[in-house]
Design a protein around this motif. Structure first.
Motif, mmCIF file in Angstrom:
data_model
loop_
_atom_site.group_PDB
_atom_site.id
_atom_site.type_symbol
_atom_site.label_atom_id
_atom_site.label_comp_id
_atom_site.label_asym_id
_atom_site.label_seq_id
_atom_site.Cartn_x
_atom_site.Cartn_y
_atom_site.Cartn_z
ATOM 1 N N ALA A 23 0.812 -1.213 0.000
ATOM 2 C CA ALA A 23 0.000 0.000 0.000
ATOM 3 C C ALA A 23 0.851 1.271 0.000
ATOM 4 O O ALA A 23 0.365 2.341 -0.349
ATOM 5 N N ARG A 24 2.089 1.186 0.378
ATOM 6 C CA ARG A 24 2.966 2.367 0.464
ATOM 7 C C ARG A 24 3.928 2.366 -0.719
ATOM 8 O O ARG A 24 4.655 1.399 -0.940
ATOM 9 N N PRO A 25 3.968 3.477 -1.435
ATOM 10 C CA PRO A 25 4.854 3.522 -2.615
ATOM 11 C C PRO A 25 6.315 3.266 -2.251
ATOM 12 O O PRO A 25 6.807 3.710 -1.218
ATOM 13 N N GLU A 26 6.998 2.576 -3.122
ATOM 14 C CA GLU A 26 8.394 2.223 -2.877
ATOM 15 C C GLU A 26 9.290 3.459 -2.830
ATOM 16 O O GLU A 26 10.279 3.496 -2.107
ATOM 17 N N GLU A 27 8.919 4.486 -3.607
ATOM 18 C CA GLU A 27 9.770 5.675 -3.628
ATOM 19 C C GLU A 27 9.841 6.363 -2.262
ATOM 20 O O GLU A 27 10.837 7.021 -1.949
ATOM 21 N N LEU A 28 8.807 6.197 -1.433
ATOM 22 C CA LEU A 28 8.854 6.787 -0.099
ATOM 23 C C LEU A 28 9.901 6.090 0.760
ATOM 24 O O LEU A 28 10.602 6.733 1.537
ATOM 25 N N ARG A 29 10.003 4.763 0.611
ATOM 26 C CA ARG A 29 11.027 4.012 1.349
ATOM 27 C C ARG A 29 12.424 4.421 0.888
ATOM 28 O O ARG A 29 13.347 4.555 1.682
ATOM 29 N N LEU A 30 12.559 4.639 -0.427
ATOM 30 C CA LEU A 30 13.854 5.050 -0.962
ATOM 31 C C LEU A 30 14.252 6.434 -0.442
ATOM 32 O O LEU A 30 15.402 6.678 -0.066
ATOM 33 N N GLU A 32 13.218 7.870 2.332
ATOM 34 C CA GLU A 32 13.536 7.730 3.759
ATOM 35 C C GLU A 32 14.977 7.271 3.950
ATOM 36 O O GLU A 32 15.726 7.813 4.766
ATOM 37 N N ALA A 33 15.341 6.241 3.190
ATOM 38 C CA ALA A 33 16.684 5.670 3.327
ATOM 39 C C ALA A 33 17.760 6.698 2.991
ATOM 40 O O ALA A 33 18.758 6.845 3.698
ATOM 41 N N LEU A 34 17.537 7.444 1.903
ATOM 42 C CA LEU A 34 18.520 8.449 1.484
ATOM 43 C C LEU A 34 18.654 9.567 2.512
ATOM 44 O O LEU A 34 19.768 9.994 2.859
ATOM 45 N N LEU A 35 17.517 10.064 2.993
ATOM 46 C CA LEU A 35 17.535 11.195 3.922
ATOM 47 C C LEU A 35 18.078 10.801 5.291
ATOM 48 O O LEU A 35 18.798 11.570 5.928
ATOM 49 N N PHE A 36 17.752 9.606 5.767
ATOM 50 C CA PHE A 36 18.273 9.164 7.062
ATOM 51 C C PHE A 36 19.776 8.897 7.002
ATOM 52 O O PHE A 36 20.500 9.131 7.968
ATOM 53 N N ALA A 37 20.237 8.394 5.861
ATOM 54 C CA ALA A 37 21.649 8.033 5.749
ATOM 55 C C ALA A 37 22.554 9.242 5.541
ATOM 56 O O ALA A 37 23.751 9.196 5.836
ATOM 57 N N SER A 38 21.965 10.322 5.033
ATOM 58 C CA SER A 38 22.778 11.495 4.731
ATOM 59 C C SER A 38 23.049 12.313 5.993
ATOM 60 O O SER A 38 22.149 12.551 6.801
ATOM 61 N N GLY A 39 24.277 12.748 6.147
ATOM 62 C CA GLY A 39 24.646 13.588 7.289
ATOM 63 C C GLY A 39 24.325 15.045 7.061
ATOM 64 O O GLY A 39 24.422 15.862 7.985
ATOM 65 N N GLU A 40 23.953 15.414 5.817
ATOM 66 C CA GLU A 40 23.642 16.798 5.480
ATOM 67 C C GLU A 40 22.345 16.847 4.686
ATOM 68 O O GLU A 40 21.934 15.844 4.070
ATOM 69 N N PRO A 41 21.654 17.994 4.677
ATOM 70 C CA PRO A 41 20.447 18.130 3.855
ATOM 71 C C PRO A 41 20.756 17.864 2.379
ATOM 72 O O PRO A 41 21.849 18.167 1.893
ATOM 73 N N VAL A 73 9.907 13.128 14.613
ATOM 74 C CA VAL A 73 10.877 13.598 13.622
ATOM 75 C C VAL A 73 10.095 14.092 12.419
ATOM 76 O O VAL A 73 9.197 13.408 11.940
ATOM 77 N N ASN A 74 10.426 15.280 11.938
ATOM 78 C CA ASN A 74 9.733 15.875 10.797
ATOM 79 C C ASN A 74 10.667 16.006 9.606
ATOM 80 O O ASN A 74 11.886 16.162 9.776
ATOM 81 N N LEU A 75 10.068 15.928 8.415
ATOM 82 C CA LEU A 75 10.826 16.206 7.199
ATOM 83 C C LEU A 75 10.678 17.695 6.905
ATOM 84 O O LEU A 75 9.568 18.196 6.727
ATOM 85 N N VAL A 76 11.789 18.399 6.862
ATOM 86 C CA VAL A 76 11.750 19.845 6.668
ATOM 87 C C VAL A 76 12.674 20.240 5.527
ATOM 88 O O VAL A 76 13.599 19.506 5.157
ATOM 89 N N ARG A 77 12.415 21.416 4.985
ATOM 90 C CA ARG A 77 13.271 21.949 3.927
ATOM 91 C C ARG A 77 14.063 23.112 4.482
ATOM 92 O O ARG A 77 13.508 24.068 5.029
ATOM 93 N N VAL A 78 15.358 23.022 4.351
ATOM 94 C CA VAL A 78 16.269 24.047 4.851
ATOM 95 C C VAL A 78 17.146 24.511 3.697
ATOM 96 O O VAL A 78 17.894 23.708 3.120
ATOM 97 N N ALA A 79 17.057 25.784 3.360
ATOM 98 C CA ALA A 79 17.852 26.352 2.262
ATOM 99 C C ALA A 79 17.655 25.534 0.982
ATOM 100 O O ALA A 79 18.623 25.171 0.293
ATOM 101 N N ASN A 80 16.374 25.209 0.669
ATOM 102 C CA ASN A 80 16.012 24.456 -0.532
ATOM 103 C C ASN A 80 16.583 23.038 -0.544
ATOM 104 O O ASN A 80 16.730 22.427 -1.615
ATOM 105 N N LYS A 81 16.912 22.524 0.640
ATOM 106 C CA LYS A 81 17.369 21.142 0.769
ATOM 107 C C LYS A 81 16.518 20.440 1.819
ATOM 108 O O LYS A 81 15.971 21.082 2.711
ATOM 109 N N TRP A 82 16.432 19.120 1.722
ATOM 110 C CA TRP A 82 15.547 18.346 2.581
ATOM 111 C C TRP A 82 16.337 17.549 3.616
ATOM 112 O O TRP A 82 17.414 17.020 3.318
ATOM 113 N N THR A 83 15.765 17.489 4.831
ATOM 114 C CA THR A 83 16.421 16.740 5.903
ATOM 115 C C THR A 83 15.405 16.427 6.993
ATOM 116 O O THR A 83 14.344 17.059 7.072
#
Length: 269
Positions: A23-30, A32-41, A73-83
């Protein structure tokens, strides 16, 4: 008969139904993985390059942001970047209180010594003893430490505030009473005073009596606020070069006397 633990597992299983991964699109999991793994926005273009062809990255980010909106934990946009960031209303969990230790300036130490030995004493009297103008900032620092307090008002023209020490001062310096402050002979013995003192030099005997003196009036409402809002004066400078060092020393407490002897005329820390 099922055990308590088994019954509990059955109850939890009935209350919580597993999430259907389809029921949940795969791109959302992708994402999540990218944003959690990244140390920067990460900017939207970089995220789009990692997604499968045909994914609407803007819509996917908006959906993911909506999913995390009510979470810790919220997904926010900072300086046109996501984190991912801690929810704003939970920022207090990340706050750590610490005590910063700051050294008192030489001027503050001298003023504190004069107040301790000469209380109740006014700012003008402090300046007369030290021979220099005492800045408002020096008094403010001592008030913030909680070691001195306004006692009352002197019954003289202008009705200046009088200052005295507090119980916090006694606690800080491990004193049972003001009478435990070192006297003249003790200060000589520890080497804090020169053995060749000016004629007539003496160390006052401070009193623990909190009652107002005959020459003091009680504080009025707003007196402490008035003190904090008083305009600052010029940095401390020598009040008069004509004052003899020996005459000043005969009126100071031991710490102040030592400071005056050690500093050249015209300087005040």
């Amino acid at each position: 008969m099922a055990s308590l633990a088994e019954r509990r597992i059955e109850e939890v299983g009935e209350e919580v139904s597993p999430v259907d991964p389809i029921a949940r699109p795969e791109e959302l999991r992708l994402l999540e993985a990218l944003l959690f793994a990244s140390g920067e926005p990460i900017d939207q273009a970089t995220l789009a390059k990692r997604m499968p062809d045909g994914v609407d990255i803007k819509a996917a980010l908006a959906q993911l942001q909506a999913e995390y909106a009510p979470r810790g934990v919220n997904l926010v946009r900072v300086a046109n970047k996501w984190t991912f960031r801690t929810a704003g209303d939970l920022a207090w969990l990340m706050t750590r209180e610490s005590t910063e230790t700051r050294k008192l300036s030489r001027a503050a130490i001298e003023v504190l010594a004069i107040i301790a030995y000469h209380q109740p004493v006014t700012r003008a009297e402090i300046e007369e003893i030290r021979g220099v103008v005492t800045s408002k900032g020096t008094i403010d620092v001592l008030l913030e430490t909680g070691w001195i307090r306004p006692r009352g008002r002197r019954k003289t023209p202008g009705r200046p505030l009088t200052f005295g020490t507090t119980d916090g001062f006694l606690s800080q310096f491990s004193l049972e009473a003001l009478g435990d402050l070192p006297g003249l002979e003790e200060l000589k013995g520890t080497g804090l005073l020169d053995s060749r003192l000016p004629t007539g030099f003496s160390v006052p005997s401070p009193s623990d009596d909190a009652a107002l003196r005959e020459d003091e009036d009680p504080l009025e409402p707003g007196d402490t606020l008035e003190l904090l809002l008083a305009p600052a004066v010029e940095p401390e400078a020598v009040a008069s070069e004509s004052a003899e060092p020996e005459a000043r020393s005969s009126e100071t407490g031991p710490e102040a006397a030592e400071g005056d002897e050690a500093k050249p005329e015209g300087q005040d820390d």
